[in-house]
Write an enzyme that holds these catalytic residues in place. Sequence first.
Site: not given
Ligand code: ATP
Length: 332
Positions: A116, A197, A200
């Site tokens: 990040k 990955k 969001k």
């Molecule tokens: P950001 O991009 O803002 O970091 P994010 O999509 O990674 O957001 P988080 O809020 O960080 O989402 O994660 C929320 C939950 O979803 C956590 O338990 C994380 O491990 C899970 N998660 C996030 N992205 C994935 C993915 N691509 N596959 C499986 N689990 C995920």
Amino acid sequence: MNDNKKKRVFSGIQPSGRLHIGNYLGAITNWVAEQHQYDNVFCIVDLHAITVPQDPQELYHKIRELALLYLACGLDQKDCAIFVQSHVAAHSELTWLLNCVTPLGWLERMTQYKDKSVKQESISTGLLDYPVLMAADIILYDTDMVPVGEDQKQHVELTRDIVLRFNNLFGETFVMPEPIIPKTGARVKGLDDPTAKMSKSSTNQGHALYLLDPPDVLRKSIMRATTDSLNKIAFDAEGQPGVFNLLSIYQALTKKSETEILSEFEGKGYGNLKKQVAEVVIGTLEPIQKRYADMAADPAYIEQVLKDGADRVRPIADHRLYVAQKHMGLRK
Ligand code: ATP
Ligand code: LTN
């Protein structure tokens, strides 16, 4: 601490963007499936979201949207307290105490921080300190289990290191938590780039399947997903990451075995695979979207849910904070 009681589960998601199928499969669906066996605390981690810049008005709206989605996905308030992190002051207060026993080097090694920080023009101290706040979230509630996607495993391991260190320095204070990572759906990849990955914060078109996307948008993103030219249906994460990602989403949603899935798609093209994945995704999300729309019609409802949630968990957090302060010599 938690003797004779149901085990405590704690997890959270950042209100940093729209919730996607990776968040659903890596986290929420597992929270929902096991909720009746445990005593659950599910948080909307707004203090984590502000470690990178957020628009205040949008953030306020996203917090409510995420809380409604927790409920629309099937969390039951009878078994789960749902609350906003910043509404319980102990999270910030314990973070400070933990900061003072966490070596800087432990934080500089975190892969999420490294990923990040290269994307930010200016890196906030909060972004580096993010895992310490996450440790505070978890250990304030005497948490036994932390169900998260694969990407968060390193942070839960760090929490365990902090617990060990604090308890060694000041005496038994915190419960040691365990990460719980699902077998399928723990690392959903981007549809546009199956080596990255699903996230969001990506703004790329066709990257993610958002839980509130209408059926035609979901279908279009899946039909356009990056695959390969091998024309072979196999669970091969290295050789065929795009096909593997679609098969994994399908497997996580249908709960079918690899063998069943392979025989179902054998000899058929990628177009057919994508169509089936689209049907399953749309079928899963339709009832969630309907419940979301029903609940969103009354804005006062979610405010009450969040107030009740914070009121329920605050005494637990305040007590554990007090014990930590006492063990550090700050209170009698
Ligand atoms: P950001 O991009 O803002 O970091 P994010 O999509 O990674 O957001 P988080 O809020 O960080 O989402 O994660 C929320 C939950 O979803 C956590 O338990 C994380 O491990 C899970 N998660 C996030 N992205 C994935 C993915 N691509 N596959 C499986 N689990 C995920
Ligand atoms: N860092 C997590 C969100 C999070 C969390 C937590 C998850 C913050 N505090 C406590 C589990 C337990 C993420 O998913 N990005």
